[in-house]
Design a protein around this motif. Structure first.
Motif, PDB file in Angstrom:
ATOM      1  N   SER A  32      30.892 -18.118  24.243  1.00 25.08           N
ATOM      2  CA  SER A  32      30.173 -17.813  25.697  1.00 25.08           C
ATOM      3  C   SER A  32      29.166 -18.615  26.059  1.00 25.08           C
ATOM      4  N   CYS A  33      29.836 -19.838  26.540  1.00 29.97           N
ATOM      5  CA  CYS A  33      28.926 -20.889  27.045  1.00 29.97           C
ATOM      6  C   CYS A  33      29.697 -21.818  27.766  1.00 29.97           C
ATOM      7  N   SER A  34      28.651 -22.505  28.776  1.00 31.27           N
ATOM      8  CA  SER A  34      29.372 -23.494  29.837  1.00 31.27           C
ATOM      9  C   SER A  34      29.073 -24.687  29.402  1.00 31.27           C
ATOM     10  N   ASP A  35      27.932 -24.862  28.821  1.00 33.12           N
ATOM     11  CA  ASP A  35      27.460 -26.481  28.635  1.00 33.12           C
ATOM     12  C   ASP A  35      26.570 -26.426  27.098  1.00 33.12           C
ATOM     13  N   CYS A  36      27.687 -26.560  26.068  1.00 34.42           N
ATOM     14  CA  CYS A  36      26.981 -26.328  24.710  1.00 34.42           C
ATOM     15  C   CYS A  36      27.582 -27.395  23.797  1.00 34.42           C
ATOM     16  N   CYS A  37      26.835 -27.915  22.907  1.00 32.26           N
ATOM     17  CA  CYS A  37      27.207 -28.851  21.687  1.00 32.26           C
ATOM     18  C   CYS A  37      26.830 -28.448  20.465  1.00 32.26           C
ATOM     19  N   GLY A  38      27.727 -28.624  19.526  1.00 37.01           N
ATOM     20  CA  GLY A  38      27.288 -28.161  18.159  1.00 37.01           C
ATOM     21  C   GLY A  38      27.772 -29.647  17.131  1.00 37.01           C
ATOM     22  N   ARG A  39      26.864 -29.602  16.125  1.00 30.82           N
ATOM     23  CA  ARG A  39      27.476 -30.625  15.273  1.00 30.82           C
ATOM     24  C   ARG A  39      27.577 -30.190  13.833  1.00 30.82           C
ATOM     25  N   TRP A  40      28.733 -30.208  13.376  1.00 31.62           N
ATOM     26  CA  TRP A  40      28.996 -29.580  11.979  1.00 31.62           C
ATOM     27  C   TRP A  40      28.840 -30.815  10.862  1.00 31.62           C
ATOM     28  N   PHE A  41      28.196 -30.652   9.802  1.00 33.43           N
ATOM     29  CA  PHE A  41      28.057 -31.880   8.952  1.00 33.43           C
ATOM     30  C   PHE A  41      28.001 -31.381   7.447  1.00 33.43           C
ATOM     31  N   ILE A  42      28.374 -32.298   6.496  1.00 28.14           N
ATOM     32  CA  ILE A  42      28.538 -32.084   5.053  1.00 28.14           C
ATOM     33  C   ILE A  42      27.290 -32.511   4.476  1.00 28.14           C
ATOM     34  N   THR A  43      26.891 -31.781   3.689  1.00 31.11           N
ATOM     35  CA  THR A  43      25.574 -32.186   2.756  1.00 31.11           C
ATOM     36  C   THR A  43      25.939 -32.202   1.214  1.00 31.11           C
ATOM     37  N   PHE A  44      25.257 -33.077   0.432  1.00 35.70           N
ATOM     38  CA  PHE A  44      25.202 -33.115  -0.898  1.00 35.70           C
ATOM     39  C   PHE A  44      23.960 -32.948  -1.520  1.00 35.70           C
ATOM     40  N   ASN A  45      23.717 -31.674  -2.144  1.00 30.44           N
ATOM     41  CA  ASN A  45      22.402 -31.150  -2.582  1.00 30.44           C
ATOM     42  C   ASN A  45      21.303 -31.377  -1.512  1.00 30.44           C
ATOM     43  N   GLY A  46      21.870 -31.125  -0.444  1.00 25.65           N
ATOM     44  CA  GLY A  46      20.998 -30.903   0.840  1.00 25.65           C
ATOM     45  C   GLY A  46      20.720 -32.044   1.555  1.00 25.65           C
ATOM     46  N   GLU A  47      21.411 -33.278   1.309  1.00 24.73           N
ATOM     47  CA  GLU A  47      21.363 -34.474   1.995  1.00 24.73           C
ATOM     48  C   GLU A  47      22.709 -34.674   2.381  1.00 24.73           C
ATOM     49  N   CYS A 102      25.344 -37.772   3.974  1.00 21.20           N
ATOM     50  CA  CYS A 102      25.844 -38.855   3.160  1.00 21.20           C
ATOM     51  C   CYS A 102      25.265 -40.195   4.044  1.00 21.20           C
ATOM     52  N   SER A 103      24.849 -41.197   3.347  1.00 23.50           N
ATOM     53  CA  SER A 103      24.327 -42.287   4.013  1.00 23.50           C
ATOM     54  C   SER A 103      24.941 -43.680   3.441  1.00 23.50           C
ATOM     55  N   ASP A 104      25.604 -43.489   2.546  1.00 27.83           N
ATOM     56  CA  ASP A 104      26.527 -44.851   2.072  1.00 27.83           C
ATOM     57  C   ASP A 104      27.990 -44.214   1.895  1.00 27.83           C
ATOM     58  N   PRO A 105      28.847 -44.452   2.974  1.00 29.65           N
ATOM     59  CA  PRO A 105      28.300 -45.622   4.013  1.00 29.65           C
ATOM     60  C   PRO A 105      27.835 -44.705   5.372  1.00 29.65           C
ATOM     61  N   ALA A 106      28.321 -43.589   5.566  1.00 27.09           N
ATOM     62  CA  ALA A 106      27.848 -42.970   6.979  1.00 27.09           C
ATOM     63  C   ALA A 106      27.967 -41.214   6.778  1.00 27.09           C
ATOM     64  N   PRO A 107      27.569 -40.387   7.499  1.00 34.22           N
ATOM     65  CA  PRO A 107      27.527 -39.153   7.580  1.00 34.22           C
ATOM     66  C   PRO A 107      29.183 -38.729   7.532  1.00 34.22           C
ATOM     67  N   ILE A 108      29.516 -37.370   7.139  1.00 33.79           N
ATOM     68  CA  ILE A 108      30.726 -36.861   7.268  1.00 33.79           C
ATOM     69  C   ILE A 108      30.393 -35.665   8.325  1.00 33.79           C
ATOM     70  N   ASP A 109      30.790 -35.801   9.490  1.00 39.42           N
ATOM     71  CA  ASP A 109      30.580 -34.898  10.646  1.00 39.42           C
ATOM     72  C   ASP A 109      31.554 -34.666  11.386  1.00 39.42           C
ATOM     73  N   TYR A 169      32.879 -39.200  20.007  1.00 37.33           N
ATOM     74  CA  TYR A 169      31.434 -38.737  20.580  1.00 37.33           C
ATOM     75  C   TYR A 169      30.620 -38.337  19.655  1.00 37.33           C
ATOM     76  N   GLN A 170      29.403 -38.897  19.755  1.00 33.02           N
ATOM     77  CA  GLN A 170      28.036 -38.727  19.053  1.00 33.02           C
ATOM     78  C   GLN A 170      28.428 -38.381  17.464  1.00 33.02           C
ATOM     79  N   SER A 171      29.537 -39.019  16.887  1.00 32.80           N
ATOM     80  CA  SER A 171      29.701 -38.570  15.418  1.00 32.80           C
ATOM     81  C   SER A 171      30.430 -39.931  15.067  1.00 32.80           C
ATOM     82  N   VAL A 172      30.659 -39.666  13.746  1.00 36.07           N
ATOM     83  CA  VAL A 172      31.401 -40.933  12.998  1.00 36.07           C
ATOM     84  C   VAL A 172      32.800 -40.849  12.899  1.00 36.07           C
ATOM     85  N   SER A 173      33.381 -41.904  13.259  1.00 34.23           N
ATOM     86  CA  SER A 173      34.706 -41.980  13.361  1.00 34.23           C
ATOM     87  C   SER A 173      35.209 -43.041  12.010  1.00 34.23           C
ATOM     88  N   ARG A 174      36.233 -42.627  11.283  1.00 31.73           N
ATOM     89  CA  ARG A 174      36.651 -43.268  10.310  1.00 31.73           C
ATOM     90  C   ARG A 174      38.393 -43.466   9.976  1.00 31.73           C
TER      91      ARG A 174
END
Length: 389
Positions: free
Chosen positions: A131-146, A148-155, A368-373
C-alpha cells in the motif's frame, strides 16, 4: 556448489530418476489472475546431486535455524579431497511486516569448519511493499549482527514509484560470497548466525513485507580458494566480481554494464555464470526489456541464452517504476552447439536491450543503490541434460 534456488532441498533418499517440474497456483485468500511464465527469456532447471555435509549442520524443520554442532565435535575433512560443507534452513509462511531490523525467523547458524574459505550465502523468498506509491526497502544479510564488508554487502532493493498506492511482492534471491565483516575475517571453529534484515532506503517511506505465504530458504556453504595448477581430483574454481551502487541508467547498451573474468583450468568443463543485482524499468506504461549475459562477446549457444526479461502492461495514464532484486544464472557448455570453452581467461559481461519482437527500447536502471555481483564457476560436465517434457 549451488547458489540460488526456488525450493528447499528435499531429502530424496533413494537412487534413481526423479521428475521435477514447476507449477503455479492461486495464493490462499487471493483471486487468481492472468499468469505468464518464461516471458521473452530462457527458462531452465539447474539440478545438482549434493552430497551430505561432513557434519550434521542441517535443518529440515519448519521452525527456522537449528542447534549447531559444537566446535569440539566437528569432523575435519581430509584437506587433499574436496568435501562440500553446507548448511540449510527453511521456514514456511514467514509473513513478517517489519519495516526495520532483523527478520528473526530467517536465522540460520553454522560453525566454520575450515581455514581459507569464503562463505557463500543464498537467501530465497518473497520480498514486497504494501500500500505505497513511493517507497523503498533494502534487505540485507548479516553475520553475527554485521554486514559483509570483505568484499561487499549482500543486499537487494525493492523500490516502487507509482501514481497511486499499490502492493507488490516478488520472489527474490540475495546471494554472495563473503570473507568477513568489520570485526575481521571469519574464524575456523566459530559459530555464526546469518540473518536477513530490512531497512528504509534513504528518506523514502516503507511498508515492507517479507516472506508472503511461500517458503524462505537460507543456504550457506564454505567455498575453498581455487588452486593453480588444479589438482588431479575435482576442486572448485571460481571468481566473484562486485560493484556497489552501479546505478546504470540506459535505454539499451552497446557497451557492457558490468563484466567479470574467470580463468578456466580444464578443457572438458562447463561454466556456470550468475549475475545478481537490482533491475527495473523507468517511466513506461507498456514495455519489455531483456538483460542477458555474454561470454567472450557471444551469448551462450550450448544449450541456450542466459537472460531475464521484465515486461509490464499498464494503462496509458500510468507510468510505474518497479525495481527489484534480479538473478540471471545458467550453465554454458560452449560458444557453439556441442562445444566446450578452451582453457584460459573468459570474459563474462552483462548487457540489456529490448525484448525480441519489440523495436523500441525503454529506459532501465541496473544496480540501484545496492551491490551487483558476478559469481563464475568452472563445473564438471553434467552426465545428462534435462528434458523439457
Amino acid at each position: 556448489m549451488p547458489h540460488g534456488s526456488l525450493i528447499p532441498i528435499p531429502r530424496l533418499t533413494g537412487a534413481g530418476v526423479y521428475s521435477i517440474r514447476l507449477e503455479v497456483g492461486q495464493c490462499l485468500g487471493y483471486p487468481i489472475g492472468d499468469l505468464a511464465t518464461g516471458f521473452f527469456s530462457t527458462s531452465r532447471f539447474l539440478v545438482e546431486e549434493l552430497p551430505m555435509p561432513t557434519t550434521t549442520q542441517i535443518s529440515y524443520s519448519s521452525g527456522g535455524g537449528f542447534l549447531p554442532t559444537e566446535p569440539s565435535a566437528l569432523v575435519v575433512p581430509d584437506p587433499e579431497v574436496y568435501h562440500p560443507i553446507w548448511h540449510h534452513c527453511t521456514v514456511p509462511n514467514v509473513d513478517n511486516p517489519k519495516d526495520s531490523g532483523s527478520i528473526d525467523e530467517t536465522k540460520c547458524s553454522f560453525v566454520k569448519i575450515e581455514d581459507n574459505t569464503d562463505i557463500m550465502v543464498s537467501w530465497d523468498g518473497n520480498l514486497g511493499v504494501e500500500s505505497c506509491s513511493d517507497c523503498c526497502g533494502r534487505w540485507f544479510i548479516t553475520f553475527n549482527g554485521e554486514e559483509c564488508s570483505d568484499p561487499a554487502p549482500i543486499d537487494g532493493i525493492v523500490h516502487l514509484l507509482n501514481t497511486f498506492p499499490v502492493s507488490i511482492h516478488h520472489s527474490s534471491t540475495l546471494t554472495g560470497l563473503c570473507r568477513g565483516t568489520q570485526s575481521g575475517s571469519f574464524v575456523k571453529g566459530r559459530n555464526y548466525s546469518v540473518v536477513l534484515n530490512v531497512e528504509n532506503c534513504g528518506n523514502k517511506n516503507l511498508n515492507a513485507f517479507t516472506g508472503l505465504e511461500g517458503v524462505t530458504v537460507m543456504f550457506i556453504e564454505e567455498w575453498p580458494q581455487p588452486r593453480s595448477p588444479p589438482p588431479s581430483y575435482y576442486w572448485p574454481n571460481w571468481n566473484q566480481c562486485v560493484e556497489n551502487n552501479l546505478n546504470s541508467q540506459t535505454s539499451g547498451s552497446t557497451s557492457a554494464i558490468q563484466s567479470c573474468i574467470i580463468n578456466k583450468q580444464k578443457s572438458d568443463t562447463w561454466l556456470q555464470v550468475s549475475w545478481n543485482g537490482n533491475i527495473g524499468l523507468m517511466n513506461c506504461s507498456t514495455c519489455c526489456m531483456r538483460w542477458y549475459l555474454t561470454i567472450d562477446g557471444n551469448e551462450c549457444a550450448y544449450p541456450l541464452s542466459i537472460d531475464a526479461a521484465i515486461y509490464q502492461n499498464l494503462s496509458n495514464t500510468l507510468h510505474s517504476k518497479q525495481w527489484r532484486p534480479g538473478t540471471i544464472s545458467g550453465l554454458c557448455g560452449g560458444p557453439l552447439p556441442m562445444s566446450t570453452f578452451s582453457t584460459g581467461d573468459h570474459v563474462v559481461k552483462l548487457y540489456v536491450d529490448h525484448c525480441e519482437g519489440s523495436n523500441e527500447s525503454y529506459k532501465v536502471i541496473t544496480g540501484y543503490q545496492s551491490v551487483s555481483r558476478f559469481i563464475l564457476e568452472e563445473v564438471e560436465v553434467p552426465d545428462s541434460s534435462c528434458s523439457m517434457a
